[in-house]
Scaffold this motif. Sequence first.
Motif, short mmCIF file in Angstrom:
data_model
loop_
_atom_site.label_atom_id
_atom_site.label_comp_id
_atom_site.label_asym_id
_atom_site.label_seq_id
_atom_site.Cartn_x
_atom_site.Cartn_y
_atom_site.Cartn_z
N ALA A 345 76.53 53.07 100.26
CA ALA A 345 75.31 52.64 100.85
C ALA A 345 74.23 53.35 100.26
CB ALA A 345 75.35 53.50 102.35
N LEU A 346 72.80 53.24 100.53
CA LEU A 346 71.73 53.09 99.72
C LEU A 346 70.80 53.76 100.48
CD1 LEU A 346 70.48 50.57 97.00
CD2 LEU A 346 71.91 52.86 96.40
N ASP A 347 70.51 55.18 100.06
CA ASP A 347 68.97 56.04 101.55
C ASP A 347 67.79 55.94 100.89
OD1 ASP A 347 69.71 57.03 98.89
OD2 ASP A 347 68.78 59.35 99.71
N PHE A 348 67.36 54.56 100.20
CA PHE A 348 66.33 54.08 99.94
C PHE A 348 65.33 53.20 101.72
CE2 PHE A 348 68.15 53.32 96.26
CZ PHE A 348 68.06 53.79 96.02
N TRP A 349 65.87 54.73 102.98
CA TRP A 349 65.26 53.14 104.08
C TRP A 349 64.16 53.47 104.65
CZ3 TRP A 349 68.97 52.59 108.61
CH2 TRP A 349 70.13 52.73 108.10
N GLN A 350 63.07 53.97 103.33
CA GLN A 350 61.56 54.31 103.23
C GLN A 350 61.24 54.60 102.36
OE1 GLN A 350 61.24 57.00 106.84
NE2 GLN A 350 59.54 56.11 107.12
N GLY A 351 61.70 53.62 101.19
CA GLY A 351 61.82 53.69 99.35
C GLY A 351 62.39 54.68 99.40
N ASN A 352 62.26 54.38 98.02
CA ASN A 352 62.94 56.08 97.12
C ASN A 352 61.55 56.37 96.47
OD1 ASN A 352 63.84 57.68 94.53
ND2 ASN A 352 65.47 57.48 95.73
N ARG A 353 61.66 58.09 97.31
CA ARG A 353 60.08 58.95 96.39
C ARG A 353 60.68 59.89 94.94
NH1 ARG A 353 58.23 64.98 97.38
NH2 ARG A 353 56.47 64.90 96.67
N ASN A 354 61.47 60.41 94.99
CA ASN A 354 62.35 61.12 93.80
C ASN A 354 64.07 60.95 93.52
OD1 ASN A 354 60.17 63.34 94.79
ND2 ASN A 354 59.66 62.77 92.59
N PRO A 355 64.04 59.69 92.10
CA PRO A 355 63.56 60.03 91.48
C PRO A 355 63.00 58.40 90.52
CG PRO A 355 65.49 60.01 90.21
CD PRO A 355 65.63 59.89 92.25
N TYR A 356 62.86 57.64 91.18
CA TYR A 356 63.01 56.31 91.08
C TYR A 356 61.44 55.69 91.11
CZ TYR A 356 68.15 55.64 91.05
OH TYR A 356 69.15 55.82 90.39
N ILE A 357 60.92 56.38 92.86
CA ILE A 357 59.00 56.55 93.00
C ILE A 357 59.23 54.80 93.30
CG2 ILE A 357 56.74 57.08 92.32
CD1 ILE A 357 58.99 59.23 91.74
N ASP A 358 60.00 54.35 93.88
CA ASP A 358 59.48 53.17 94.31
C ASP A 358 59.57 52.77 95.78
OD1 ASP A 358 59.55 50.34 94.22
OD2 ASP A 358 61.61 50.11 92.67
N TYR A 359 58.53 52.78 96.24
CA TYR A 359 58.75 52.22 97.94
C TYR A 359 58.51 50.99 97.95
CZ TYR A 359 57.13 57.32 98.70
OH TYR A 359 57.00 58.84 99.22
N ASP A 360 59.03 50.13 97.48
CA ASP A 360 59.15 49.04 97.66
C ASP A 360 61.19 48.67 97.88
OD1 ASP A 360 57.40 48.01 98.32
OD2 ASP A 360 57.47 47.37 95.49
N LEU A 361 61.58 50.05 97.35
CA LEU A 361 63.63 49.66 97.86
C LEU A 361 63.49 49.59 98.95
CD1 LEU A 361 64.16 52.00 94.57
CD2 LEU A 361 64.36 50.04 95.09
N GLN A 362 65.17 49.69 99.80
CA GLN A 362 65.09 49.57 100.90
C GLN A 362 66.77 49.87 100.60
OE1 GLN A 362 64.53 45.55 100.21
NE2 GLN A 362 62.08 46.28 99.73
N GLY A 363 67.20 50.48 102.86
CA GLY A 363 68.42 50.62 102.23
C GLY A 363 69.18 49.58 102.70
N ALA A 364 70.29 49.29 102.30
CA ALA A 364 71.60 48.78 101.92
C ALA A 364 72.69 49.40 101.96
CB ALA A 364 71.83 48.54 100.27
N LEU A 365 73.87 49.06 102.27
CA LEU A 365 75.33 48.82 102.75
C LEU A 365 76.41 47.58 102.37
CD1 LEU A 365 77.45 51.01 104.59
CD2 LEU A 365 76.80 49.36 105.87
N TRP A 366 77.24 47.71 101.67
CA TRP A 366 77.71 46.45 101.19
C TRP A 366 79.43 47.67 100.93
CZ3 TRP A 366 80.91 46.29 96.12
CH2 TRP A 366 80.76 47.36 95.53
N GLY A 367 80.17 46.13 100.89
CA GLY A 367 81.54 46.79 100.68
C GLY A 367 82.60 46.59 101.78
N MET A 368 81.84 46.08 103.05
CA MET A 368 82.60 45.76 104.59
C MET A 368 83.78 44.92 104.56
SD MET A 368 81.24 47.53 106.52
CE MET A 368 81.13 46.56 108.77
N THR A 369 84.38 44.64 105.38
CA THR A 369 86.15 44.80 105.77
C THR A 369 86.09 44.65 107.55
OG1 THR A 369 87.61 46.01 105.00
CG2 THR A 369 86.21 44.21 103.21
#
Length: 527
Positions: A345-369
């Motif tokens: 998973a990625l924790d970018f549910w409201q973007g990323n502040r540090n270190p990527y400084i990118d508020y266009d990023l979103q949360g994600a989850l992959w690998g589901m079975t």
Amino acid sequence: MSAERYVIGLDGGTGGARALVADLSGNVRAIASSDYATTHPHSGWAEQDPADWWRAACTAVAKAIRMADVSPRQIAAICADGTSSTLVALDAGLQPTMPAILWMDNRASPQARRMAATGDAALRRSRIGVSSEWAIPKILWLRETRPEVFDRSRWFMEMADYLALRLSGALSLGHNHITNRWFYDGRRGGWPEDFFGRIGLSGITERFPARVLPLGAPVGPITPEAAAEMGLDPATLVVCGGTDAYVAMLGLDVCAAGRTAFITGSSHLVLSMTDRDLEVPGIFGPHPDCVVPDLYVMEGGQVSTGSVIRWWHDQVGCHMHGEDSFAAMMRAAEAIPIGAEGLVALDFWQGNRNPYIDYDLQGALWGMTLKHTPAHILRALLESVVYGTRNILVTMAERGVAVEEMVGCGGATRSPFWMQMHADAAGVPISVPVEAEATAMGAAVAAAHGVGAFASLPEAAAAMVRMDCTIEPDPGRHARYAEQFEFYRATYEALRPLMHRMARRGQTTPEDPAAAVRPGLEPAAAV
């Protein structure tokens, strides 16, 4: 000074005021709080009434004194902190000209973008961008969109300054927050007048109180009116506070080079103290002298951490586990092995502040079975947060600011399991103080120094702050988390282009340009 003397730390938080009464050994006699409301007149706006702050502060302090069962004459000093970049505008009679613009308000995004695009030398400690949360973009917004209110506004300050004003009757600015948020640099001439002129705020410093005070400095005696409203003695000294998270560094005894504060909650904040004037791309700072003289603070934050886990609980966990649903869902996640059996998973549910400084990023989850359960998903979400913290620490270490220990406070410290995850993933021990209200305790530490009980803030913190426990990292688990961390970083790299495409699709049409402004940190164009 007698051991029977006390100090009050007054914490002006987002949702309410909290008052802590402690003796000079750091023993807490009472904590009391009083809430106030936030209004949202438009999407992305957040406002509060300063009069509500004062009513809540008076209620909390008076209640804390009663609970502590001490005489008002025993209260030697009071110090107030406030939320960062909550802007207050006052007229010549010291009355608000408008509601306070709360820190989370993002109406000034266009102004922040233009400021970042200048590439001015004043951006040295924020080369990664200018946040629309900060006070200067908000002042620029006011000048450009509400000129009649701007013209009536004789003074601009932050929440902590306003509380100090109401307590003492004296105008001042806290050196702490103008250093880490207002582009002030006491080592490089103070205010960046040329920069302010370039962005359309020529002469704005004339509307800033000229008296700039360091954290823990005396402001003056409390006014008779404030003393009467709070139930304090007129001899009580008012001491200068600052930004809540930075004041919490005192309440965590993070006052020496090499020590790091780890403040958890809906979001996480890593604040490292260093003696090196060293820039780290992706991290705010180095902010000089804003907590302890001759030392710098590096700042890295995660936008959404505890808020993600709360979201999962409210959407899924509370429907599965009965009355004690939060503890039950955490126990279920603890039973899942590291790596969540293939979930990332990625924790970018409201973007990323540090270190990527990118508020266009979103949360994600992959690998589901089909083998995966809700407990697996929660485990992956918890891991994404600890990898986000590790990412900040790794970014700093790669540029020579190594973190060898952290002192934690906030919501995550109530879960031994999650704190152990943080320690294991980061590979550093995390200590937790006896007093969990680190911000209010930090304000009490500043009050004790300001009244002369201790010669320095580090001395006051060392005397008043005690650790409850230390969570040591497990080397074996750290190695497994390190492997999974590489999947976290690789997932970011792989999904970033798709996330940017999705963000562009989600933006509104040109007919509604104001709604298309994204909140938060505005990346610098060419700095």
